[in-house]
Design a protein around this motif. Sequence first.
Motif, PDB file in Angstrom:
ATOM      1  N   HIS A 256       0.856  -1.189   0.000  1.00 50.00           N
ATOM      2  CA  HIS A 256       0.000   0.000   0.000  1.00 50.00           C
ATOM      3  C   HIS A 256       0.891   1.238   0.000  1.00 50.00           C
ATOM      4  O   HIS A 256       2.090   1.155   0.291  1.00 50.00           O
ATOM      5  CB  HIS A 256      -0.941  -0.011   1.210  1.00 50.00           C
TER       6      HIS A 256
ATOM      7  N   ASP B  83      -5.784   2.368  -5.193  1.00 49.73           N
ATOM      8  CA  ASP B  83      -6.700   3.011  -4.230  1.00 49.73           C
ATOM      9  C   ASP B  83      -7.937   3.411  -5.037  1.00 49.73           C
ATOM     10  O   ASP B  83      -8.107   2.937  -6.161  1.00 49.73           O
ATOM     11  CB  ASP B  83      -6.010   4.200  -3.523  1.00 49.73           C
TER      12      ASP B  83
ATOM     13  N   PHE C 173      -0.793  -2.369  -6.580  1.00 50.12           N
ATOM     14  CA  PHE C 173      -1.916  -2.143  -5.662  1.00 50.12           C
ATOM     15  C   PHE C 173      -2.720  -0.971  -6.208  1.00 50.12           C
ATOM     16  O   PHE C 173      -2.303  -0.331  -7.170  1.00 50.12           O
ATOM     17  CB  PHE C 173      -1.438  -1.874  -4.222  1.00 50.12           C
TER      18      PHE C 173
END
Length: 284
Positions: free
Chosen positions: A4, A78, A76
Amino acid sequence: RQFHLGMFEIGRPLGKGKFGRVYLARERSSGFICALKVLYKAELQHGSGVEKQVRREVEIQSNLRHPNILKMYGHFHDSKRIFLILEFAGRGELYKHLRRENRFPEWKAAQYVAQMASALRYLHRKHVIHRDIKPENILVGIHGELKISDFGWSVHAPNHRRTTLCGTLDYLPPEMVKPHGNGNDNSYDEKVDLWSLGVLTYEFLVGEAPFEDTMVMTHRRIARADMTIPSFVSPEARDLIKKLLVLDPDKRLPLDAVQQHPWIIKHCVKGERATNREKGRGGE
Ligand SMILES: COc1cccc(-c2nc(Nc3cc(C)[nH]n3)cc3ccccc23)c1
């Protein structure tokens, strides 16, 4: 391993690619330096080819391990962005080096072609076709070694192109620029990368692509393999280019033969001879 954004310290922006920005980054706990490619979901129109290309880029590049292929350590996202955690190549984009130097000396071009042939052999053994081999998609590592990046156009062989091509036609082989040219549907296989390796070899030595012209003329010249090789190109290099830029995919020089070609052998001394030369010792 779950990644992250908070795991990374973001450094200077390295530059902008066609679909995102690339930043230098350091993983906090290990201090590991990498490059973080940030893609904005909004910019990847839903259901268009681009979204699928990113998915394919992640799926393919994450499973590759070769010194001349840029590693993807993970990814990753968001709510708004997709992040690709990529190997950092310290000397940046190959095409900038080529533009700055105009063209490469034959010993450097031969070493680069040998590295690309080695990477392509690895990809083809895994039935991956890159399809977009050109200086813009190659980075240079800190020791001067080449790293193929940008697998957005790579697919599993054999393939039938669905996404419309954009950008330069310069590197495309005849079987991809003239659909239905090969009798059946315009399917093709790994041999498209052999053609592109020939175009790359030419561009390293001459400083421009062999079929560079207006869009219409490039199309026609590719379809006829119509190119001229300047006289300053050595006979051995000329021989290799002519054995790769062949209309019939089945008649193009295979990668193992490229690595054994006299022009490559002559410039890519391996083993103790190279070390002796470096140390200035006789060939004992
Ligand atoms: C458009 O300019 C762009 C775009 C993307 C990257 C660079 C760039 N990249 C890297 N290394 C990289 C990039 C990746 C994904 N791994 N390693 C190094 C550089 C050094 C000087 C200038 C520029 C550089 C430029």
